[in-house]
Motif scaffolding. Sequence first.
Motif, PDB file in Angstrom:
ATOM      1  N   ARG A 123       0.829  -1.216   0.000  1.00 14.24           N
ATOM      2  CA  ARG A 123       0.000   0.000   0.000  1.00 14.24           C
ATOM      3  C   ARG A 123       0.860   1.263   0.000  1.00 14.24           C
ATOM      4  NH1 ARG A 123      -4.172   1.048   4.874  1.00 14.24           N
ATOM      5  NH2 ARG A 123      -4.570   3.239   4.468  1.00 14.24           N
ATOM      6  N   TYR A 124       2.028   1.192   0.655  1.00 15.07           N
ATOM      7  CA  TYR A 124       2.918   2.345   0.745  1.00 15.07           C
ATOM      8  C   TYR A 124       4.199   2.167  -0.078  1.00 15.07           C
ATOM      9  CZ  TYR A 124      -0.286   3.797   4.327  1.00 15.07           C
ATOM     10  OH  TYR A 124      -1.424   4.172   4.990  1.00 15.07           O
ATOM     11  N   ASN A 125       4.192   1.189  -0.987  1.00 14.88           N
ATOM     12  CA  ASN A 125       5.345   0.917  -1.855  1.00 14.88           C
ATOM     13  C   ASN A 125       6.638   0.735  -1.063  1.00 14.88           C
ATOM     14  OD1 ASN A 125       3.834   1.123  -4.281  1.00 14.88           O
ATOM     15  ND2 ASN A 125       3.874   3.343  -4.057  1.00 14.88           N
ATOM     16  N   GLY A 126       6.553  -0.007   0.019  1.00 15.09           N
ATOM     17  CA  GLY A 126       7.721  -0.224   0.864  1.00 15.09           C
ATOM     18  C   GLY A 126       8.152  -1.670   0.849  1.00 15.09           C
ATOM     19  N   GLY A 127       9.327  -1.905   1.387  1.00 15.97           N
ATOM     20  CA  GLY A 127       9.861  -3.264   1.499  1.00 15.97           C
ATOM     21  C   GLY A 127      10.762  -3.362   2.701  1.00 15.97           C
ATOM     22  N   GLN A 128      11.682  -4.299   2.652  1.00 10.42           N
ATOM     23  CA  GLN A 128      12.617  -4.493   3.761  1.00 10.42           C
ATOM     24  C   GLN A 128      13.416  -3.212   4.014  1.00 10.42           C
ATOM     25  OE1 GLN A 128      15.075  -7.794   2.619  1.00 10.42           O
ATOM     26  NE2 GLN A 128      13.630  -9.283   3.405  1.00 10.42           N
ATOM     27  N   THR A 129      13.813  -3.050   5.258  1.00 12.47           N
ATOM     28  CA  THR A 129      14.653  -1.935   5.705  1.00 12.47           C
ATOM     29  C   THR A 129      14.007  -0.593   5.350  1.00 12.47           C
ATOM     30  OG1 THR A 129      16.489  -3.396   5.117  1.00 12.47           O
ATOM     31  CG2 THR A 129      17.074  -1.246   5.930  1.00 12.47           C
ATOM     32  N   THR A 130      12.735  -0.475   5.711  1.00 14.97           N
ATOM     33  CA  THR A 130      11.961   0.730   5.404  1.00 14.97           C
ATOM     34  C   THR A 130      11.251   1.250   6.640  1.00 14.97           C
ATOM     35  OG1 THR A 130      11.581  -0.013   3.133  1.00 14.97           O
ATOM     36  CG2 THR A 130      10.065   1.639   3.989  1.00 14.97           C
ATOM     37  N   LEU A 131      11.257   2.559   6.810  1.00 12.23           N
ATOM     38  CA  LEU A 131      10.468   3.235   7.835  1.00 12.23           C
ATOM     39  C   LEU A 131       9.459   4.132   7.127  1.00 12.23           C
ATOM     40  CD1 LEU A 131      13.254   4.410  10.340  1.00 12.23           C
ATOM     41  CD2 LEU A 131      11.744   2.428  10.570  1.00 12.23           C
TER      42      LEU A 131
END
Length: 158
Positions: free
Chosen positions: A118-126
């Motif tokens: 939903r927020y276009n994030g992946g590993q090692t993401t804040l």
Amino acid sequence: MSSKRKHTAVKNKKQAMGPKKRTLKQHLRRLRGWGITLVVIAGIGGVAWFYQAQHADMRDISVVGNGTPTVVQLFDQNCVTCRQLDKNAKAAMRSFGDELQFRIVNLNVPSGQAFAQRYNGGQTTLLYFDGNGRHVTTVTGVQSSADLRESFELLVSG
């Protein structure tokens, strides 16, 4: 008498005597061994329960938008850099008290994967959210606790 006959005679004599009886001291030693084992198992279980209870609120992302800015980490327990980012983020959080919330989304479960997509994030993401729950910015990669503290300060100051 041959040695084979002696061995058979000794074996038969032992069988006729029945099982070897243990002394009270031997029984107590055996019980102590089991007691230590049970204490260790209970201790491990207690630590696991305590850890789960302590960190259950860390996974509750329903607090995003409750009026307090929130940092959400997208976390994979198999990811070394995720663990380093988590350590640095928690160190940076210490100086904020109730001004800032920190939550963790597990990328190893479907709901965590959906949240990350939903927020276009992946590993090692804040992911940074303001007090109204609006996604403000995304930080990727391992950051030092000092750099995170600065960016958290910007989030809190609005």
